[in-house]
Design a protein around this motif. Structure first.
Motif, PDB file in Angstrom:
ATOM      1  N   ASP A  65      -4.907  -0.182  -7.598  1.00  0.00           N
ATOM      2  CA  ASP A  65      -3.300  -0.363  -7.769  1.00  0.00           C
ATOM      3  C   ASP A  65      -2.720  -0.767  -9.033  1.00  0.00           C
ATOM      4  OD1 ASP A  65      -3.070   1.570  -5.620  1.00  0.00           O
ATOM      5  OD2 ASP A  65      -2.686  -0.491  -4.467  1.00  0.00           O
TER       6      ASP A  65
ATOM      7  N   THR B  19     -11.929  -0.487  -3.648  1.00  0.00           N
ATOM      8  CA  THR B  19     -11.793  -1.416  -2.611  1.00  0.00           C
ATOM      9  C   THR B  19     -12.727  -1.889  -1.583  1.00  0.00           C
ATOM     10  OG1 THR B  19      -8.824  -0.969  -3.796  1.00  0.00           O
ATOM     11  CG2 THR B  19      -9.459  -3.159  -1.535  1.00  0.00           C
ATOM     12  N   SER B  20     -12.800  -0.717  -0.601  1.00  0.00           N
ATOM     13  CA  SER B  20     -13.392  -1.150   0.413  1.00  0.00           C
ATOM     14  C   SER B  20     -14.807  -1.432   0.557  1.00  0.00           C
ATOM     15  CB  SER B  20     -12.872  -0.207   0.960  1.00  0.00           C
ATOM     16  OG  SER B  20     -13.417   1.193   1.142  1.00  0.00           O
TER      17      SER B  20
ATOM     18  N   GLN C 171      -1.859   6.422  -2.488  1.00  0.00           N
ATOM     19  CA  GLN C 171      -2.537   6.300  -2.529  1.00  0.00           C
ATOM     20  C   GLN C 171      -3.802   7.146  -3.135  1.00  0.00           C
ATOM     21  OE1 GLN C 171      -3.818   8.506   1.749  1.00  0.00           O
ATOM     22  NE2 GLN C 171      -2.277   6.570   2.541  1.00  0.00           N
TER      23      GLN C 171
ATOM     24  N   GLY D  20      -9.021   5.061  -2.134  1.00  0.00           N
ATOM     25  CA  GLY D  20      -9.311   3.382  -1.958  1.00  0.00           C
ATOM     26  C   GLY D  20     -11.317   2.979  -1.878  1.00  0.00           C
TER      27      GLY D  20
ATOM     28  N   ARG E 188      -5.214  -3.432  -2.740  1.00  0.00           N
ATOM     29  CA  ARG E 188      -5.888  -2.298  -3.437  1.00  0.00           C
ATOM     30  C   ARG E 188      -6.425  -2.943  -4.750  1.00  0.00           C
ATOM     31  NH1 ARG E 188      -5.728   3.956  -2.691  1.00  0.00           N
ATOM     32  NH2 ARG E 188      -4.306   3.045  -4.196  1.00  0.00           N
TER      33      ARG E 188
ATOM     34  N   ASN F  91     -10.186  -2.062   6.052  1.00  0.00           N
ATOM     35  CA  ASN F  91      -9.131  -2.881   5.535  1.00  0.00           C
ATOM     36  C   ASN F  91      -7.861  -1.743   6.840  1.00  0.00           C
ATOM     37  OD1 ASN F  91      -7.028  -3.194   3.996  1.00  0.00           O
ATOM     38  ND2 ASN F  91      -7.943  -3.210   2.278  1.00  0.00           N
TER      39      ASN F  91
ATOM     40  N   HIS G 127       0.758  -1.233   0.295  1.00  0.00           N
ATOM     41  CA  HIS G 127      -0.253   0.202  -0.270  1.00  0.00           C
ATOM     42  C   HIS G 127       0.996   0.773  -0.094  1.00  0.00           C
ATOM     43  CE1 HIS G 127      -3.305   2.370   0.504  1.00  0.00           C
ATOM     44  NE2 HIS G 127      -3.617   2.527   1.735  1.00  0.00           N
TER      45      HIS G 127
ATOM     46  N   MET H 237      -5.611  -0.119   4.601  1.00  0.00           N
ATOM     47  CA  MET H 237      -5.514   1.307   4.366  1.00  0.00           C
ATOM     48  C   MET H 237      -5.898   2.287   5.928  1.00  0.00           C
ATOM     49  SD  MET H 237      -8.118   0.482   1.021  1.00  0.00           S
ATOM     50  CE  MET H 237      -9.585   1.141   1.622  1.00  0.00           C
TER      51      MET H 237
END
Ligand code: FES
Ligand code: FES
Lengths: 162, 772
Positions: B15, B497-498, A99, B494, B12, B655, A96, B658
């Motif tokens: 990404d 994804t979530s 962002q 994100g 994610r 997540n 990660h 994140m």
């Protein structure tokens, strides 16, 4: 008037005609349609525009396209080989390291450069190697972990092959 | 059944495109025949515009048009402000300056040319005769009589004033009154992607498309339609990839209306990309509050009341939420503490500077910084431990829901739990012993704490300027794939994804079979957007509720197709099964049946999709405790950060990876304010920190390693139990640094040092203390 230059970009060689004052970053983005290289400042401070020029990470807003004549350039689009992500790209995904993703191409290219110079960097050395790249989203911690992951992965692969 | 994805560290889905350079931000979009816009902006903070001569620019090869305020005055409307503040003075904010410029960066003219270099060249060829006027720059000085006026027509720089209640009786009961003046300096949000707009007018279809780097595509569409007097349903706003916002793109800007106008006028697509210098001068700033605080306390640390006066530097104009910022500060003024009486007064001040508005935290970091500094000041004055003073004033877990005198009701919390965890991780008692030892050896180490509470999941519509709900449509396609349309507009958080994690669990489908679509007003139903730590708590709940609706319909279809009564089927994790019969239909099979529509219950509509507009009943109130330890070099005033511990409680976590990312990034911005960042205007209103060269964003080497931990107190406000975490790091972190440095310097009797904590300031404070 246009100047003729010859460049190898992500493995493709071609001749181009450019205005002498055209910045390399604008040339890559607007003329070659490689928009993965971003612009965050145009003054050499943010690192969003970082590309590899003859293997060295440079800020492509700081040189003119004509100065790159004859060079080999790798942009973020050229980093993955045969659909396989570069270890640094993989690290960013695993940990990660991004962002909004805006600083990411420059960050990844700087990460690639730093591992080329030092295949087993400490966290401090990673931070030092990325000091020219600004990120407003991540606080950098996951980026450090991403590069650490890439180093480990590359070294492990090298040991296996070795 | 497959493992639940909510709560997992899922990589994610956004990404792959971002790490390969194949995503599209505004500037990556190229349309055939596209023209480029560049702005001429005022170099003066306040000036009369005597004339604008554009002949040379117009003669320049490649220049298509030069447009000034005279032309756009009646065409592009005025820049909107949605904040409701009583008796607010509202300067008319035209998109381009008319006869006066009111801040450095104020747009005066637009050049349209065939390419971006030519457009910028031609800006320099426009001859504007500016007559500089005295400028209101410092907000406190601007309130003095005889100060230069930002808008002379108002005859005052005071845009509004609210008076606090009289609580002098309560102050009489105090053992001690602790006073402090505290500054929350102006900051520049600095999203790494500057703003940008492409406008594309299709004269045949009578449709205008705007690509804009914004956090609020739907609200922006409504506002730009009103500004242009253009039908909203023919305006399409698209937010492609957005490179960070932090509140700076939670706005409606002049450029959005202007570009739309230019494209319609020239019948060509037009692009404008903000330069970094423009971003510093012409995109909203944050903070800019000076507060005088008085706290009435008992000797045991109990707080009886607080008086609080804020002078808020609004800038020259009200952008979307400008005057609401100090009001938001008021909402969480009492922080994590029981403070029975509060008197808050606010003076909103016009200055000839860029507008302040919502920057990550928007009002709440200001409040948290001030209350958390005051807790340390109280401890210092009463010679108590700062931990003890905090704990003494916490509401207990059983006191929730907890109503504060600021008119909000905190949903749930266990502040002692978070603080204790933080103290244990940082080793508080041990550090105090080390500190005592170090002091004997002439070393100055210190520890700073902060116990924050924030208002998230903005918010119930009655408390919001433009509706606080969020929308979602969840659609099962005939092949069983899932499409989610969200009204939220994620730009790095994100939610692709979530939200997919939530849907995968609720529908029992694979993550890769779900797509989350956002940021296109022609595809997605109306929505509010992403800001105020709301996207998951409000937008995620909308997804969850839409899925419930969809499953209710799916259940009927399943029962009908399985030939049983509806109450004889039950959800088995990925479909509906007839109880005890071994027959089932997967959600994919139900989707196909719904679309083929051969075997549907009588009078049922075909298709399988549901939309939910979720209205939250309350805000949520995440909280946490942060701590930092520092080592100050008293010879130079520089300090090292030894350790940073963050314990955050954002309710249920979707997540964890994140959430950590949000906390890290938030802390980087809080650390930026505490240590480095400061928008400096000189007395003439000139911005001295107008580039990355002069404005210090934290870099890799400035950040300490952040040790993250959590407590989890779900919110009862929404069924997911999610509170939000986008701003927590910023809100919790700023005070810890100042608290730690002041704690380290306790032997000098230093009471306070304003942010940013530059070594020079610290050194001067030490010198002054030595002299005293
Ligand atoms: S765009 Fe080149 S360094 Fe910022
Ligand atoms: S990920 Fe947004 S700037 Fe780095």
């Amino acid at each position: 008037m246009g100047h003729k230059i010859q460049l190898t970009i992500n493995g493709n060689s071609a001749e181009y005609e450019v205005e002498p004052r055209m910045l390399l970053v604008h040339f890559l983005r607007d003329h070659v349609s490689l928009t993965g290289t971003h612009i965050g400042c145009e003054t050499g401070i943010c690192g969003a525009c970082t590309v590899l020029l003859n293997g060295e990470a440079i800020k492509s807003c700081m040189i003119f396209a004509v100065q790159a004549d004859g060079a080999e350039i790798i942009t973020i689009e050229g980093l993955a080989k045969d659909e396989k992500l570069h270890a640094v790209q993989e690290g960013f995904w695993e940990h990660h390291g991004l962002q909004c993703g805006y600083c990411t191409p420059g960050m990844i290219i700087s990460g690639v450069q730093l591992l080329k110079r030092n295949s087993d960097p400490s966290d401090e050395e990673i931070r030092h190697g990325l000091v020219g790249n600004l990120c407003r989203c991540t606080g950098y911690q996951h980026i450090v972990e991403a590069v650490r992951y890439a180093a480990k992965k590359t070294n492990e692969a090298a040991t296996k092959e070795g | 059944m497959a493992q639940k994805l909510v709560g997992q560290r899922v990589k994610r889905v956004e990404d792959p495109r971002l790490i390969t350079g194949t995503s599209h931000y505004v500037d990556d979009i190229h349309l055939p025949g596209m023209l480029y816009a560049a702005f001429l902006r005022s170099p003066y903070a306040h000036a009369r515009i005597k004339s604008i001569k554009a002949d040379l620019a117009l003669q320049h090869p490649g220049v298509v048009a030069v447009i000034t305020g005279k032309e756009t005055k009646d065409k592009c409307g005025t820049v909107p402000c949605a904040a409701a503040v009583p008796d607010l003075k509202r300067p008319t904010h035209y998109c381009l300056a008319l006869d006066r410029a009111y801040f450095v960066g104020h747009p005066v003219a637009i050049v349209i040319a065939n390419d971006r270099y030519t457009a910028r060249d031609a800006v320099d060829l426009i001859d504007v005769d500016f007559e500089p006027l005295p400028a209101a720059s410092d907000p406190e000085a601007a309130l003095k009589s005889g100060a230069p006026l930002a808008h002379p027509e108002f005859r005052t720089n005071l845009a509004f004033k609210t008076e606090g209640a009289d609580i002098s009786e309560i102050f009489k009961k105090a053992d001690k009154i602790v006073k402090q003046k505290l500054l929350n300096q102006r900051l520049v949000p600095c999203a790494m992607e500057p703003r940008g707009v492409i406008a594309h007018w299709l004269p045949g279809e009578q449709q205008l498309t705007l690509w804009s780097s914004t956090q609020i595509p739907h609200l922006m569409r409504t506002q730009v339609a009103l500004m242009l007097g253009f039908p909203e349903n023919r305006l399409r706003v698209i937010t492609p990839e957005v490179g960070g916002g932090f509140g700076s793109k939670l706005n409606v800007y002049a450029e959005e209306s202007l570009l739309g106008y230019v494209s319609m006028k020239l019948k060509k697509p037009v692009k404008w990309i903000e330069t970094r210098r423009e971003n510093f001068t012409g995109t909203i700033h944050g903070r800019g509050q000076v507060a005088e605080i008085e706290m009435a306390v008992k000797n045991d640390g109990t707080i009886l009341g607080m008086k609080y006066h804020i002078v808020s530097d609004l800038g020259a104009y009200h952008q979307l939420l400008t005057p609401a910022m100090p009001i938001l500060t008021g909402l969480v003024l009492t922080g994590s503490y029981k403070i029975p009486s509060v008197s808050l007064s606010v003076s909103g001040v016009f200055t000839n500077r860029m507008s302040t508005d919502a920057y990550r935290g928007a009002g709440r970091p200001e409040a948290t910084y001030m209350i958390e500094r005051m807790m340390d000041r109280i401890a210092q004055e009463l010679k108590l431990d700062p931990v003890e003073v905090r704990k003494k004033n916490f509401p207990k877990p059983e006191e929730f829901p907890f109503a504060t005198p600021m008119g909000v009701v905190y949903d749930s919390g266990n502040y002692t739990l978070a603080l204790d965890k933080c103290l244990e991780l940082i080793g508080y008692q041990k550090f105090r012993q080390e500190q005592a030892e170090a002091r004997k050896q002439g070393r100055h180490i210190g520890i700073g704490l902060s116990c924050y509470v924030e208002i998230c999941a903005l918010g119930p519509s009655p408390a919001m300027p433009a509706g606080g709900w969020e929308s979602a449509t969840v659609r099962l396609e005939p092949t069983g794939k899932v499409t989610i349309l969200t009204g939220a507009s994620p730009h790095g958080q994100g939610q692709e994804t979530s939200f997919a994690q939530i849907a995968a669990d609720e529908l029992g489908v694979k993550l890769e079979d779900i797509i989350v679509v956002h940021g296109d007003t022609s595809i997605v139903q109306y929505g509010i957007g992403t800001f105020g730590s709301r996207a998951t708590a409000v937008g995620g709940t909308a997804v969850y509720e839409a899925i419930n609706k969809l499953k209710a319909k799916g259940k009927k279809i399943a029962a009908h197709n399985l030939g049983v009564e509806e109450n004889a089927v039950e959800w088995d994790g990925s479909g509906f099964a007839a109880k005890g019969q071994g027959k089932r239909l997967s959600i994919g099979e139900i989707a196909l049946a719904a679309h083929l529509a051969k075997m549907l219950p009588q009078d049922m509509e075909p298709g399988l999709s549901a939309t939910h507009f979720y209205e939250p009943k309350n805000f949520t109130f995440p909280f946490g405790a942060h701590a930092v330890t520092v080592d100050v070099d008293i010879e130079t005033g520089a300090f090292k950060i030894l350790r940073y511990v963050a314990v955050d409680d954002c309710g249920k976590v979707i997540n964890p990876m994140m959430v950590d990312g949000q906390v890290h990034g938030g802390i980087a911005q809080g650390l930026g304010q505490a240590l480095y960042e400061e928008a400096v205007y000189d007395e003439n209103g000139q911005l001295l920190t107008g580039e990355f060269m002069d404005y210090a964003l934290p870099r890799t080497t400035h950040m300490p390693w952040i040790e993250c931990d959590r407590t989890e107190t779900p919110t009862p406000v929404n069924p997911l139990g999610v509170k939000g975490v986008g701003e927590a790091g910023t809100i919790g972190s700023t005070p810890v640094f100042v608290n730690a440095v002041v704690d380290a310097l306790a032997p000098f009797g230093i009471k306070h040092i304003d942010m940013p904590l530059k070594p020079e300031k610290i050194w001067r404070a030490i010198q002054a203390a030595k002299r005293a």
